[in-house]
Scaffold this motif. Sequence first.
Motif, PDB file in Angstrom:
ATOM      1  N   VAL A  24       1.020  -1.206  -0.054  1.00  0.00           N
ATOM      2  CA  VAL A  24       0.004  -0.004  -0.158  1.00  0.00           C
ATOM      3  C   VAL A  24       0.896   1.130  -0.058  1.00  0.00           C
ATOM      4  CG1 VAL A  24      -1.740   1.353   1.269  1.00  0.00           C
ATOM      5  CG2 VAL A  24      -1.920  -1.343   1.292  1.00  0.00           C
ATOM      6  N   THR A  25       0.720   2.005  -0.880  1.00  0.00           N
ATOM      7  CA  THR A  25       1.434   3.130  -1.166  1.00  0.00           C
ATOM      8  C   THR A  25       0.905   4.434  -0.510  1.00  0.00           C
ATOM      9  OG1 THR A  25       0.689   3.497  -3.349  1.00  0.00           O
ATOM     10  CG2 THR A  25       2.925   2.393  -2.996  1.00  0.00           C
ATOM     11  N   GLY A  26      -0.419   4.576  -0.457  1.00  0.00           N
ATOM     12  CA  GLY A  26      -1.059   5.730  -0.023  1.00  0.00           C
ATOM     13  C   GLY A  26      -2.535   5.904  -0.270  1.00  0.00           C
ATOM     14  N   ARG A  27      -3.154   7.122   0.020  1.00  0.00           N
ATOM     15  CA  ARG A  27      -4.527   7.421  -0.490  1.00  0.00           C
ATOM     16  C   ARG A  27      -4.673   7.788  -1.990  1.00  0.00           C
ATOM     17  NH1 ARG A  27      -7.840   7.663   3.941  1.00  0.00           N
ATOM     18  NH2 ARG A  27      -6.960   8.033   6.178  1.00  0.00           N
ATOM     19  N   ASP A  28      -5.516   7.371  -2.599  1.00  0.00           N
ATOM     20  CA  ASP A  28      -5.704   7.683  -3.971  1.00  0.00           C
ATOM     21  C   ASP A  28      -5.819   9.233  -4.206  1.00  0.00           C
ATOM     22  OD1 ASP A  28      -6.067   7.194  -6.816  1.00  0.00           O
ATOM     23  OD2 ASP A  28      -8.232   7.082  -6.482  1.00  0.00           O
ATOM     24  N   THR A  34     -14.967  11.528  -1.854  1.00  0.00           N
ATOM     25  CA  THR A  34     -15.427  10.333  -2.581  1.00  0.00           C
ATOM     26  C   THR A  34     -14.477   9.279  -2.673  1.00  0.00           C
ATOM     27  OG1 THR A  34     -15.673  11.070  -4.519  1.00  0.00           O
ATOM     28  CG2 THR A  34     -17.666  11.107  -3.515  1.00  0.00           C
ATOM     29  N   ARG A  35     -13.369   9.807  -2.696  1.00  0.00           N
ATOM     30  CA  ARG A  35     -12.004   8.848  -3.056  1.00  0.00           C
ATOM     31  C   ARG A  35     -10.934   8.784  -2.120  1.00  0.00           C
ATOM     32  NH1 ARG A  35     -11.300   8.100  -8.638  1.00  0.00           N
ATOM     33  NH2 ARG A  35      -9.384   6.599  -8.134  1.00  0.00           N
ATOM     34  N   HIS A  36     -11.087   9.586  -0.839  1.00  0.00           N
ATOM     35  CA  HIS A  36     -10.364   9.628   0.225  1.00  0.00           C
ATOM     36  C   HIS A  36      -9.813   8.439   0.758  1.00  0.00           C
ATOM     37  CE1 HIS A  36      -7.907  11.890   3.301  1.00  0.00           C
ATOM     38  NE2 HIS A  36      -8.612  11.005   4.246  1.00  0.00           N
ATOM     39  N   ASP A  37     -10.910   7.387   1.133  1.00  0.00           N
ATOM     40  CA  ASP A  37     -10.505   6.125   1.719  1.00  0.00           C
ATOM     41  C   ASP A  37     -10.099   5.310   0.791  1.00  0.00           C
ATOM     42  OD1 ASP A  37     -11.001   7.304   4.406  1.00  0.00           O
ATOM     43  OD2 ASP A  37     -12.970   6.445   4.542  1.00  0.00           O
ATOM     44  N   THR A  38      -9.795   5.417  -0.628  1.00  0.00           N
ATOM     45  CA  THR A  38      -9.333   4.553  -1.474  1.00  0.00           C
ATOM     46  C   THR A  38      -7.922   4.775  -1.376  1.00  0.00           C
ATOM     47  OG1 THR A  38     -11.432   4.681  -2.936  1.00  0.00           O
ATOM     48  CG2 THR A  38      -9.446   3.818  -3.918  1.00  0.00           C
ATOM     49  N   LEU A  39      -7.375   3.169  -1.194  1.00  0.00           N
ATOM     50  CA  LEU A  39      -5.835   3.154  -1.078  1.00  0.00           C
ATOM     51  C   LEU A  39      -5.047   2.912  -2.471  1.00  0.00           C
ATOM     52  CD1 LEU A  39      -5.388   1.647   2.551  1.00  0.00           C
ATOM     53  CD2 LEU A  39      -5.601   4.022   1.704  1.00  0.00           C
ATOM     54  N   THR A  40      -3.967   3.354  -2.869  1.00  0.00           N
ATOM     55  CA  THR A  40      -3.305   2.783  -3.851  1.00  0.00           C
ATOM     56  C   THR A  40      -2.458   1.662  -3.491  1.00  0.00           C
ATOM     57  OG1 THR A  40      -1.477   4.523  -3.606  1.00  0.00           O
ATOM     58  CG2 THR A  40      -3.735   5.101  -5.256  1.00  0.00           C
ATOM     59  N   LEU A  58      -7.507  -0.251  -3.556  1.00  0.00           N
ATOM     60  CA  LEU A  58      -8.273  -1.036  -2.571  1.00  0.00           C
ATOM     61  C   LEU A  58      -9.066   0.005  -2.099  1.00  0.00           C
ATOM     62  CD1 LEU A  58      -4.969  -2.421  -0.683  1.00  0.00           C
ATOM     63  CD2 LEU A  58      -6.905  -3.806  -2.239  1.00  0.00           C
ATOM     64  N   LEU A  59     -10.352  -0.691  -2.025  1.00  0.00           N
ATOM     65  CA  LEU A  59     -11.486   0.019  -1.104  1.00  0.00           C
ATOM     66  C   LEU A  59     -11.591  -0.349   0.253  1.00  0.00           C
ATOM     67  CD1 LEU A  59     -14.412  -0.411  -3.939  1.00  0.00           C
ATOM     68  CD2 LEU A  59     -12.748   1.730  -3.496  1.00  0.00           C
ATOM     69  N   GLU A  65     -12.516  -7.811   3.447  1.00  0.00           N
ATOM     70  CA  GLU A  65     -12.643  -9.084   2.603  1.00  0.00           C
ATOM     71  C   GLU A  65     -11.211  -9.761   3.049  1.00  0.00           C
ATOM     72  OE1 GLU A  65     -13.664  -8.492  -1.513  1.00  0.00           O
ATOM     73  OE2 GLU A  65     -15.707  -7.467  -0.694  1.00  0.00           O
ATOM     74  N   TRP A  66     -10.181  -8.826   3.018  1.00  0.00           N
ATOM     75  CA  TRP A  66      -8.811  -9.544   3.243  1.00  0.00           C
ATOM     76  C   TRP A  66      -8.922 -10.172   4.667  1.00  0.00           C
ATOM     77  CZ3 TRP A  66      -5.075 -12.328   1.545  1.00  0.00           C
ATOM     78  CH2 TRP A  66      -4.042 -12.804   2.190  1.00  0.00           C
ATOM     79  N   GLU A  67      -9.403  -9.420   5.682  1.00  0.00           N
ATOM     80  CA  GLU A  67      -9.556 -10.097   7.022  1.00  0.00           C
ATOM     81  C   GLU A  67     -10.330 -11.366   7.260  1.00  0.00           C
ATOM     82  OE1 GLU A  67     -10.305  -7.999  11.377  1.00  0.00           O
ATOM     83  OE2 GLU A  67     -11.563  -7.215   9.883  1.00  0.00           O
ATOM     84  N   ALA A  68     -11.477 -11.496   6.507  1.00  0.00           N
ATOM     85  CA  ALA A  68     -12.125 -12.671   6.403  1.00  0.00           C
ATOM     86  C   ALA A  68     -11.301 -13.748   5.703  1.00  0.00           C
ATOM     87  CB  ALA A  68     -13.459 -12.393   5.722  1.00  0.00           C
ATOM     88  N   ALA A  69     -10.634 -13.608   4.496  1.00  0.00           N
ATOM     89  CA  ALA A  69      -9.769 -14.265   3.947  1.00  0.00           C
ATOM     90  C   ALA A  69      -8.720 -14.983   4.632  1.00  0.00           C
ATOM     91  CB  ALA A  69      -9.295 -13.685   2.939  1.00  0.00           C
ATOM     92  N   LEU A  70      -8.135 -14.039   5.685  1.00  0.00           N
ATOM     93  CA  LEU A  70      -7.299 -14.484   6.636  1.00  0.00           C
ATOM     94  C   LEU A  70      -7.803 -15.563   7.575  1.00  0.00           C
ATOM     95  CD1 LEU A  70      -5.316 -11.247   7.319  1.00  0.00           C
ATOM     96  CD2 LEU A  70      -4.080 -13.455   6.248  1.00  0.00           C
TER      97      LEU A  70
END
Length: 161
Positions: A24-28, A34-40, A58-59, A65-70
């Motif tokens: 993860v490199t930061g916020r988009d 509307t895009r602040h919490d989208t991560l690049t 990443l939304l 979903e990654w947490e559930a996958a873990l």
Amino acid sequence: MTGQEAVDLIRLADDEGNSVVVRVTGRDMPGVLTRHDTLTADVLVTTGFVSGHLELWLLPGDLAEWEAALESLAAGQDITWLGDRAPEIRVRLAGERGCPEVVVEDVPGSMATVTVPVALEEGWTDEQRRRLDEVRRRWAREVVEPAFGVFEWSSHRKRRP
């Protein structure tokens, strides 16, 4: 990026040089409601034979979903994460070579797929949970959606100079 260093959300690597990393490199679009919490992020694949890189957005729901996958992986189940609008990442715990395999497919249907056998250490899912917590700590959600399509800054948003 907002001056913060990149963080590896996922780092599946072994001593033989095989790895799949989601960095993860930061916020988009920091400050755009509307895009602040989208991560690049970048998906980085490395083996002795191939290396590759894919960009990823990443939304907030993707992290859930990654947490559930873990949780599924810790319970001994294979997982598929993302897909649709993003590269698909699958983890098969019992790969063909007797160790887990990570499969990365550039947007499903593109026919660009790589399978990486990765000999994972004991407790690797706990390490991935720590990584997820670090991403959430560094880039905490600051936008709420009280109704579908209605966005507001959360009351705990960190103000930036």
